[in-house]
Design a protein around this motif. Structure first.
Motif, mmCIF file in Angstrom:
data_model
loop_
_atom_site.group_PDB
_atom_site.id
_atom_site.type_symbol
_atom_site.label_atom_id
_atom_site.label_comp_id
_atom_site.label_asym_id
_atom_site.label_seq_id
_atom_site.Cartn_x
_atom_site.Cartn_y
_atom_site.Cartn_z
ATOM 1 N N TYR A 74 0.827 -1.212 0.000
ATOM 2 C CA TYR A 74 0.000 0.000 0.000
ATOM 3 C C TYR A 74 0.864 1.265 0.000
ATOM 4 C CZ TYR A 74 -3.109 3.470 2.273
ATOM 5 O OH TYR A 74 -3.816 4.588 2.617
ATOM 6 N N ILE A 75 1.836 1.321 0.911
ATOM 7 C CA ILE A 75 2.709 2.501 0.956
ATOM 8 C C ILE A 75 3.530 2.563 -0.326
ATOM 9 C CG2 ILE A 75 4.612 3.639 2.175
ATOM 10 C CD1 ILE A 75 3.573 2.404 4.742
ATOM 11 N N GLY A 76 3.994 1.393 -0.772
ATOM 12 C CA GLY A 76 4.730 1.333 -2.028
ATOM 13 C C GLY A 76 3.913 1.922 -3.159
ATOM 14 N N PHE A 77 2.660 1.534 -3.227
ATOM 15 C CA PHE A 77 1.771 2.018 -4.284
ATOM 16 C C PHE A 77 1.644 3.538 -4.233
ATOM 17 C CE2 PHE A 77 -2.645 3.425 -5.036
ATOM 18 C CZ PHE A 77 -2.676 3.285 -6.414
ATOM 19 N N ILE A 78 1.431 4.064 -3.017
ATOM 20 C CA ILE A 78 1.219 5.509 -2.897
ATOM 21 C C ILE A 78 2.498 6.277 -3.212
ATOM 22 C CG2 ILE A 78 0.743 7.378 -1.261
ATOM 23 C CD1 ILE A 78 -1.328 5.648 0.022
ATOM 24 N N VAL A 79 3.618 5.849 -2.620
ATOM 25 C CA VAL A 79 4.856 6.616 -2.739
ATOM 26 C C VAL A 79 5.478 6.470 -4.122
ATOM 27 C CG1 VAL A 79 7.172 6.933 -1.812
ATOM 28 C CG2 VAL A 79 5.254 6.525 -0.260
ATOM 29 N N ILE A 80 5.440 5.234 -4.652
ATOM 30 C CA ILE A 80 6.084 5.028 -5.948
ATOM 31 C C ILE A 80 5.342 5.794 -7.050
ATOM 32 C CG2 ILE A 80 6.694 3.263 -7.679
ATOM 33 C CD1 ILE A 80 7.382 1.447 -5.261
ATOM 34 N N LEU A 112 15.396 10.021 -1.676
ATOM 35 C CA LEU A 112 14.091 9.678 -2.237
ATOM 36 C C LEU A 112 14.170 8.380 -3.037
ATOM 37 C CD1 LEU A 112 11.252 10.944 -2.293
ATOM 38 C CD2 LEU A 112 11.836 11.948 -4.497
ATOM 39 N N MET A 113 15.222 8.295 -3.888
ATOM 40 C CA MET A 113 15.381 7.094 -4.716
ATOM 41 C C MET A 113 15.588 5.864 -3.847
ATOM 42 S SD MET A 113 14.935 7.404 -7.857
ATOM 43 C CE MET A 113 13.892 8.824 -8.009
ATOM 44 N N ASN A 114 16.339 6.034 -2.762
ATOM 45 C CA ASN A 114 16.576 4.890 -1.873
ATOM 46 C C ASN A 114 15.283 4.466 -1.166
ATOM 47 O OD1 ASN A 114 19.271 3.714 -1.850
ATOM 48 N ND2 ASN A 114 19.962 5.811 -1.438
ATOM 49 N N ILE A 115 14.454 5.465 -0.822
ATOM 50 C CA ILE A 115 13.149 5.115 -0.226
ATOM 51 C C ILE A 115 12.311 4.340 -1.237
ATOM 52 C CG2 ILE A 115 10.967 6.083 0.623
ATOM 53 C CD1 ILE A 115 12.649 8.370 1.875
ATOM 54 N N PHE A 116 12.300 4.820 -2.497
ATOM 55 C CA PHE A 116 11.559 4.102 -3.539
ATOM 56 C C PHE A 116 12.063 2.664 -3.661
ATOM 57 C CE2 PHE A 116 10.623 8.202 -6.173
ATOM 58 C CZ PHE A 116 9.629 8.529 -5.277
ATOM 59 N N GLU A 117 13.383 2.543 -3.660
ATOM 60 C CA GLU A 117 13.960 1.199 -3.824
ATOM 61 C C GLU A 117 13.605 0.312 -2.632
ATOM 62 O OE1 GLU A 117 18.020 0.917 -4.891
ATOM 63 O OE2 GLU A 117 17.645 1.671 -6.927
ATOM 64 N N PHE A 118 13.666 0.901 -1.445
ATOM 65 C CA PHE A 118 13.289 0.129 -0.250
ATOM 66 C C PHE A 118 11.848 -0.361 -0.375
ATOM 67 C CE2 PHE A 118 11.199 0.267 3.966
ATOM 68 C CZ PHE A 118 11.848 -0.810 4.550
ATOM 69 N N VAL A 121 11.461 -3.103 -2.962
ATOM 70 C CA VAL A 121 11.854 -4.403 -2.412
ATOM 71 C C VAL A 121 10.773 -4.899 -1.452
ATOM 72 C CG1 VAL A 121 13.550 -5.586 -0.966
ATOM 73 C CG2 VAL A 121 14.310 -4.009 -2.750
ATOM 74 N N GLY A 122 10.220 -3.975 -0.664
ATOM 75 C CA GLY A 122 9.121 -4.345 0.238
ATOM 76 C C GLY A 122 7.946 -4.938 -0.535
ATOM 77 N N VAL A 123 7.624 -4.326 -1.675
ATOM 78 C CA VAL A 123 6.514 -4.827 -2.494
ATOM 79 C C VAL A 123 6.856 -6.210 -3.044
ATOM 80 C CG1 VAL A 123 5.209 -4.464 -4.634
ATOM 81 C CG2 VAL A 123 5.656 -2.533 -3.103
ATOM 82 N N ILE A 124 8.103 -6.367 -3.504
ATOM 83 C CA ILE A 124 8.507 -7.668 -4.069
ATOM 84 C C ILE A 124 8.412 -8.753 -2.999
ATOM 85 C CG2 ILE A 124 10.491 -8.985 -4.933
ATOM 86 C CD1 ILE A 124 11.354 -6.349 -6.394
ATOM 87 N N VAL A 125 8.951 -8.457 -1.801
ATOM 88 C CA VAL A 125 8.927 -9.452 -0.721
ATOM 89 C C VAL A 125 7.473 -9.774 -0.336
ATOM 90 C CG1 VAL A 125 9.501 -9.858 1.713
ATOM 91 C CG2 VAL A 125 11.199 -8.822 0.179
ATOM 92 N N MET A 166 8.208 -3.818 -10.156
ATOM 93 C CA MET A 166 9.211 -3.358 -9.196
ATOM 94 C C MET A 166 10.616 -3.747 -9.648
ATOM 95 S SD MET A 166 7.580 -1.618 -7.028
ATOM 96 C CE MET A 166 6.313 -1.236 -8.207
ATOM 97 N N PHE A 167 10.740 -4.938 -10.241
ATOM 98 C CA PHE A 167 12.052 -5.332 -10.763
ATOM 99 C C PHE A 167 12.467 -4.407 -11.903
ATOM 100 C CE2 PHE A 167 12.043 -9.519 -8.569
ATOM 101 C CZ PHE A 167 13.357 -9.465 -8.099
#
Lengths: 457, 263
Positions: A74-80, A112-118, A121-125, A166-167
């Motif tokens: 959910y957070i991934g969706f909003i932030v990305i 910002l980019m590192n947060i996106f990447e984090f 990865v959270g979404v992938i996991v 995400m990949f």
């Protein structure tokens, strides 16, 4: 033709927006096939409820493990989506990492980019664990009779697509980082932690191959997101948008309170010779019934009592149906379902949506729409399901986005009792007892006070 | 001991208005098992000295079973007639031992012109205990005994009443053991939505048996209920497991009456 990619991009985004707009308009029309119900009151309370339940995911946390995994997605969706904004700007203006060119590639942008990447990865996991829960652990509530081939495939497509998208971001960033060391034209973005693990895979590639890879990942990601957005409107995944209006318009009354039928009140008062003080609300009901046909149904003078098809339900019932993401929390708490009865609240919602889609598609093609000889009740939902409900509200309580399957069940029961007289024989006896003895059992009313006899001695 | 059970008609004839109307409900009036709960509650009311009355023969079904089974006409006929009686006696406050009557009168009668303060007997008993009107003697019959409470759907999820019944049980000094599915996750007894009046649809198990098993598994010797239909369903469920000699199904009012020696 150096503008070719930009023109192509704008055409693709435009086409996607067009398809989306058409699809959203169709869904909206489908939902508005339902009768009117007034949810324009208590705006502050509604807003707070939406912020708590949809935005704040309050009800998800009754089951902590899926809640935490879902929170990542959910957070991934909003932030990305912020990154998608940069993609759109870059695509239209032919820039590269537009935000970096404004604020500088190092510092805030790196963060910002590192947060996106984090989050990526959270979404992938999370999505991987979700797939394992579905396919390997076979969590009970994700299966069941209504989870046929398509709903299962739908869930798999959504999870796999999210992982692949995400990949694509991580691949793009890894290729970009390598290009930064080879070509000064690429703005340096600092160290990107997660994508740096992919770099060894691409290190040996030529610069032109890297450029191609970076571009391919970029195009794949943005086209993938647009395609996914369109796909969502045909899938069970619409909850990502509809959870918000659905919780805003949710029922705020006590769950035990059934919706009144003012048209019945009017008639009962007439029969009993009581002056009707609720004349205004009765008149409003007539308007409702005139309006509910939408583009598909012939206008009716007297509305059907209860519901046999989607246009007899109200628009909130249909919004519920489109919001359902088939998680099965309702069904896993349903006492009827858990003891082997055919009733499954999730199936009620899926059937309602499928019927709305069927009618909508027919109307789109100029077909008969609601008049296709089919109805929600009987062609989709059976008597056996409807009769098995204990009205315990467990399904309503369990739903993280406040869908109300019970409302649909009770409206179909009203149709059975009042339009068809097809309620179970035992219920008809019970009705008769209430009519003649004023109690659901056949006891003479004069015996009603006998319980006190032994106390008075 | 003789207990008073005044009716509204008698009260009105004397020009009196009671503090509360005790709405007995059909189960409380006709069901042999639940009549005992009705009497237990009346004994408590007598002991506390509350001014109350019942409608007696003037009471009629609230219409809840008809409404949940889809017969809105019949429900509204019942509701309208009841409201005329209640308004005729100028009733302000209604107490009932049936969560279905409670839910209907409290939530569904206002729209039809019946506006009363409606209290379920679990909340009312809790208030009596809190106010010291029922002085729960420590060391009573249930001290230290394991009791599990089965949430009635129409009290719990329907009306958010989870704590009052539990506070009543705690006042008994009993050991309250919870089932895994309790409070918001409470598992229905199987009777709601008019299931009380028909055989269940085919399945691999009856809902009440499933619930009774869960209650028995807590090791409790008493299953406390606060609803006539939960009581029937769970009693039958316990019987189907041949446990009726070890596990008793009792209503909150009966527990208090027993504890107070009002049997």
């Amino acid at each position: 033709m150096e503008y070719l990619p930009q023109i192509l991009f704008i055409l693709i985004v435009g086409a996607a927006a067009f398809i989306m707009a058409k699809r959203i308009s169709r869904i909206r029309k489908n939902i508005l096939l339902g009768r009117d119900t007034d949810r324009s009151d208590r705006k502050g309370e509604r807003f707070r409820n939406m912020m708590l339940v949809a935005f704040g995911q309050k009800k998800m946390f009754k089951r902590p493990i899926p809640a935490i995994l879902h929170l990542f997605v959910y957070i991934g969706f909003i932030v990305i989506n912020l990154e998608v904004l940069e993609f759109i700007i870059d695509g239209i203006f032919g820039t590269h990492r537009y935000f970096a060119s404004i604020v500088g590639g190092e510092g805030a942008y790196t963060w910002l980019m590192n947060i996106f990447e984090f989050l990526a990865v959270g979404v992938i996991v999370s999505c991987t664990i979700f797939l394992i829960r579905r396919k390997v652990l076979r969590v009970d509530r994700l299966h069941g009779q209504e989870m046929t081939a398509w709903p299962k495939m739908d869930a798999t497509i959504i999870l796999v697509t999210e992982i692949i998208l995400m990949f694509a971001i991580l691949t793009m960033n890894a290729a970009d980082s390598l290009l930064q060391t080879r070509n000064p034209e690429y703005i340096t973005t600092g160290t990107l932690f997660f994508s740096s693990f992919l770099k060894p895979l691409f290190e040996d590639m030529s610069t032109s191959a890297l450029i191609a890879l970076e571009r391919a990942a970029w195009w794949f990601h943005i086209i993938g997101i647009l395609a996914f957005a369109i796909y969502i409107t045909y899938s069970k995944h619409l909850h990502i948008f509809l959870a918000f209006p659905n919780t805003y318009f949710a029922n705020l009354n006590r769950r035990g309170k059934m919706q009144n039928m003012p048209e019945v009140t009017r008639e009962v008062k007439m029969m009993l010779g009581i002056p009707d003080e609720t004349g205004a609300s009765a008149a409003a009901t007539v308007n409702e019934s005139e309006g509910h046909g939408g583009s598909g149904a012939a206008p009716q003078e007297v509305a059907t009592l209860g519901a046999k098809d989607i246009n007899d339900l109200n628009w909130k019932n249909l919004l519920d149906a489109y919001t359902c993401t088939e998680c099965g929390r309702c069904t896993s708490r349903c006492p009827a379902n858990q003891t082997g009865k055919k009733l499954s609240p999730r199936k009620i919602m899926m059937d309602t949506r499928d019927r709305a889609e069927e009618v909508g598609q027919s109307l789109d093609k100029g077909g008969p729409g609601l008049e296709d000889g089919k109805t929600l009740f009987r062609n989709y939902i059976t008597e056996e399901e409807i009769n098995a409900c204990t009205t315990c509200n467990a399904c309503v309580e369990a739903c993280p986005v406040q869908i109300d399957p019970l409302s649909i069940i009770l409206q179909i029961r009203r149709y059975m009792a009042m339009e068809e007289s097809s309620s179970p024989q035992e219920w008809q006896m019970m009705f008769q007892n209430i009519e003649t003895s004023f109690a659901p059992w056949k006891f003479p009313p004069s015996d009603r006070f006998n319980w006190a006899d032994s106390l008075k001695k | 001991m003789e207990y008073k059970v005044p009716t509204m008609a008698e009260m009105a004839a004397e020009g009196k208005e009671p503090e509360i109307l005790f709405w007995v409900g059909c189960a409380g009036s006709f069901d042999d098992r639940y009549k005992n709960v009705t009497r237990a509650f009346v004994k408590i009311l007598n002991k506390v000295g509350i001014s109350f009355a019942v409608l007696g023969p003037e009471e009629a079904c609230t219409g809840d079973p008809a409404r949940r089974a889809g017969n809105e006409f019949l429900f509204q006929m019942q509701a309208t007639a009841n409201i005329q009686v209640l308004n005729g006696y100028n009733i302000k406050k209604v107490v009932t031992a049936c969560p279905h009557c409670f839910n209907t009168i409290k939530n569904e009668y206002p729209e039809l012109g019946g506006n009363y303060e409606v209290i379920h007997h679990s909340t009312y008993l809790q208030q009596l205990i809190n106010d010291g009107k029922v002085s729960m003697k420590g060391g009573g019959e249930f001290k230290g005994k394991k009791i599990t409470y089965h949430d009635s759907c129409y009290l719990g999820r329907a009306n958010q009443i989870y704590e009052a019944p539990r506070e009543v049980l705690e006042a008994l000094d009993a050991e309250l053991v919870e089932m895994k599915r309790c409070k918001t996750k409470g598992f229905c007894c199987g009777a709601g939505g008019s299931q009380m009046w028909k055989e269940p649809e085919p399945g691999f198990k009856d809902v009440n048996v499933d619930r009774a098993e869960e209650a028995i598994d807590t090791g409790a010797t008493t299953i406390a209920t606060a609803c006539p239909f939960c009581m029937t369903m769970l009693s039958d469920g316990v019987k189907s497991k041949n446990k009726e000699n070890d596990v008793k199904v009792l209503d909150l009012a009966e527990l208090i009456a027993k504890n107070e020696g009002l049997d």
